[in-house]
Design a protein around this motif. Structure first.
Motif, PDB file in Angstrom:
ATOM      1  N   UNK A  79      43.387  53.052   4.738  1.00  0.00           N
ATOM      2  CA  UNK A  79      42.734  51.411   5.292  1.00  0.00           C
ATOM      3  C   UNK A  79      42.556  51.576   6.857  1.00  0.00           C
ATOM      4  N   UNK A  80      42.017  51.115   7.486  1.00  0.00           N
ATOM      5  CA  UNK A  80      41.826  51.059   8.488  1.00  0.00           C
ATOM      6  C   UNK A  80      41.892  49.682   9.041  1.00  0.00           C
ATOM      7  N   UNK A  81      42.380  48.426   9.729  1.00  0.00           N
ATOM      8  CA  UNK A  81      42.779  47.642   9.582  1.00  0.00           C
ATOM      9  C   UNK A  81      41.883  47.833  11.458  1.00  0.00           C
ATOM     10  N   UNK A  82      40.744  47.023  11.929  1.00  0.00           N
ATOM     11  CA  UNK A  82      40.017  47.349  13.147  1.00  0.00           C
ATOM     12  C   UNK A  82      39.833  45.856  13.804  1.00  0.00           C
ATOM     13  N   UNK A  83      40.604  44.889  14.860  1.00  0.00           N
ATOM     14  CA  UNK A  83      41.012  44.248  15.203  1.00  0.00           C
ATOM     15  C   UNK A  83      40.201  44.358  16.852  1.00  0.00           C
ATOM     16  N   UNK A  84      39.825  43.340  17.398  1.00  0.00           N
ATOM     17  CA  UNK A  84      39.077  43.124  18.904  1.00  0.00           C
ATOM     18  C   UNK A  84      38.498  43.985  18.944  1.00  0.00           C
ATOM     19  N   UNK A  85      36.844  44.734  17.854  1.00  0.00           N
ATOM     20  CA  UNK A  85      36.051  45.783  18.621  1.00  0.00           C
ATOM     21  C   UNK A  85      35.981  45.744  19.827  1.00  0.00           C
ATOM     22  N   UNK A  86      35.168  46.483  20.269  1.00  0.00           N
ATOM     23  CA  UNK A  86      34.354  46.498  21.693  1.00  0.00           C
ATOM     24  C   UNK A  86      33.922  47.838  21.447  1.00  0.00           C
ATOM     25  N   UNK A  87      32.419  47.419  22.175  1.00  0.00           N
ATOM     26  CA  UNK A  87      30.930  48.545  21.672  1.00  0.00           C
ATOM     27  C   UNK A  87      31.251  49.811  21.774  1.00  0.00           C
ATOM     28  N   UNK A  88      31.920  50.184  22.539  1.00  0.00           N
ATOM     29  CA  UNK A  88      33.172  51.478  22.347  1.00  0.00           C
ATOM     30  C   UNK A  88      33.366  52.157  20.864  1.00  0.00           C
ATOM     31  N   UNK A  89      33.976  51.214  20.022  1.00  0.00           N
ATOM     32  CA  UNK A  89      34.363  51.839  19.461  1.00  0.00           C
ATOM     33  C   UNK A  89      33.202  51.872  17.573  1.00  0.00           C
ATOM     34  N   UNK A  90      31.328  51.664  18.375  1.00  0.00           N
ATOM     35  CA  UNK A  90      30.836  51.937  17.219  1.00  0.00           C
ATOM     36  C   UNK A  90      31.047  53.449  17.185  1.00  0.00           C
ATOM     37  N   UNK A  91      30.561  53.920  16.098  1.00  0.00           N
ATOM     38  CA  UNK A  91      30.800  55.456  15.593  1.00  0.00           C
ATOM     39  C   UNK A  91      31.164  54.834  14.215  1.00  0.00           C
ATOM     40  N   UNK A  92      30.742  56.968  13.232  1.00  0.00           N
ATOM     41  CA  UNK A  92      30.428  56.834  12.821  1.00  0.00           C
ATOM     42  C   UNK A  92      31.932  57.294  12.721  1.00  0.00           C
ATOM     43  N   UNK A  93      32.830  56.299  10.861  1.00  0.00           N
ATOM     44  CA  UNK A  93      34.501  56.614  10.896  1.00  0.00           C
ATOM     45  C   UNK A  93      33.956  57.401   9.665  1.00  0.00           C
ATOM     46  N   UNK A  94      35.359  58.565   9.541  1.00  0.00           N
ATOM     47  CA  UNK A  94      34.866  59.518   8.658  1.00  0.00           C
ATOM     48  C   UNK A  94      37.062  59.763   8.532  1.00  0.00           C
ATOM     49  N   UNK A  95      37.195  59.480   6.881  1.00  0.00           N
ATOM     50  CA  UNK A  95      39.001  59.523   6.239  1.00  0.00           C
ATOM     51  C   UNK A  95      38.637  60.979   6.186  1.00  0.00           C
ATOM     52  N   UNK A  96      40.039  61.221   6.136  1.00  0.00           N
ATOM     53  CA  UNK A  96      40.622  62.221   6.317  1.00  0.00           C
ATOM     54  C   UNK A  96      41.819  63.171   5.403  1.00  0.00           C
ATOM     55  N   UNK A  97      41.905  63.785   4.807  1.00  0.00           N
ATOM     56  CA  UNK A  97      42.841  64.073   4.380  1.00  0.00           C
ATOM     57  C   UNK A  97      43.782  65.521   4.399  1.00  0.00           C
ATOM     58  N   UNK A  98      44.621  65.729   4.676  1.00  0.00           N
ATOM     59  CA  UNK A  98      45.347  66.760   5.238  1.00  0.00           C
ATOM     60  C   UNK A  98      47.039  67.394   3.862  1.00  0.00           C
ATOM     61  N   UNK A  99      46.852  68.456   3.856  1.00  0.00           N
ATOM     62  CA  UNK A  99      47.670  68.663   2.359  1.00  0.00           C
ATOM     63  C   UNK A  99      48.091  70.641   2.165  1.00  0.00           C
ATOM     64  N   UNK A 100      49.579  70.037   2.353  1.00  0.00           N
ATOM     65  CA  UNK A 100      49.710  72.079   2.459  1.00  0.00           C
ATOM     66  C   UNK A 100      50.267  72.144   0.469  1.00  0.00           C
ATOM     67  N   UNK A 101      49.156  73.119  -0.298  1.00  0.00           N
ATOM     68  CA  UNK A 101      48.853  73.340  -1.442  1.00  0.00           C
ATOM     69  C   UNK A 101      49.322  75.001  -1.579  1.00  0.00           C
ATOM     70  N   UNK A 102      50.551  75.505  -1.779  1.00  0.00           N
ATOM     71  CA  UNK A 102      51.098  77.139  -1.868  1.00  0.00           C
ATOM     72  C   UNK A 102      50.892  77.906  -0.690  1.00  0.00           C
ATOM     73  N   UNK A 103      51.804  76.501   0.159  1.00  0.00           N
ATOM     74  CA  UNK A 103      52.250  77.228   1.507  1.00  0.00           C
ATOM     75  C   UNK A 103      50.498  77.292   2.487  1.00  0.00           C
TER      76      UNK A 103
END
Length: 119
Positions: A79-103
């Motif tokens: 989750x991402x809790x976003x408070x005190x939002x500003x106009x410059x926070x306007x964007x498409x927000x993407x979730x990202x996941x990184x993990x190590x599999x077999x090195x």
């Protein structure tokens, strides 16, 4: 097959709050480094916040003190809790996941959710 599905975006007035959620399947969030990125029109995608498997959170300077990243291990969400939002926070927000599999580091992205901060 890893799937990351974002939700919670929308239109909010300056100073308002939103909570984004990323539902993960095919990846265990507590064993991965999970993050939120954003991309505004005409700009490059940038890091917003990350949380490691050990629970360490880090933030872009532009959102420190306003945004909080967290994870729910039982629900396998980030989750991402976003408070005190500003106009410059306007964007498409993407979730990202990184993990190590077999090195090998594998990376996955969600489709994104639009956040618009405007009066």
């Amino acid at each position: 097959q890893v799937q990351l599905v974002e939700s919670g975006g929308g239109l909010v007035q300056p100073g308002g709050s939103l909570r984004l959620s990323c539902a993960a399947s095919g990846i265990i969030v507590r064993f991965s480094t999970m993050g939120w990125y954003r991309q505004a029109p005409g700009k490059q995608r940038e890091l917003v916040a990350t949380i490691t498997s050990g629970g360490t959170a880090s933030y872009a300077d532009s959102v420190k003190g306003r945004f909080t990243i967290s994870r729910d291990n039982a629900k396998n969400t980030v989750n991402l809790q976003m408070n005190s939002l500003k106009p410059e926070d306007t964007a498409v927000y993407y979730c990202n996941g990184r993990r190590i599999v077999s090195g090998v580091q594998l990376e996955s992205w969600g489709q994104g959710t639009q956040v618009t901060v405007s009066s």
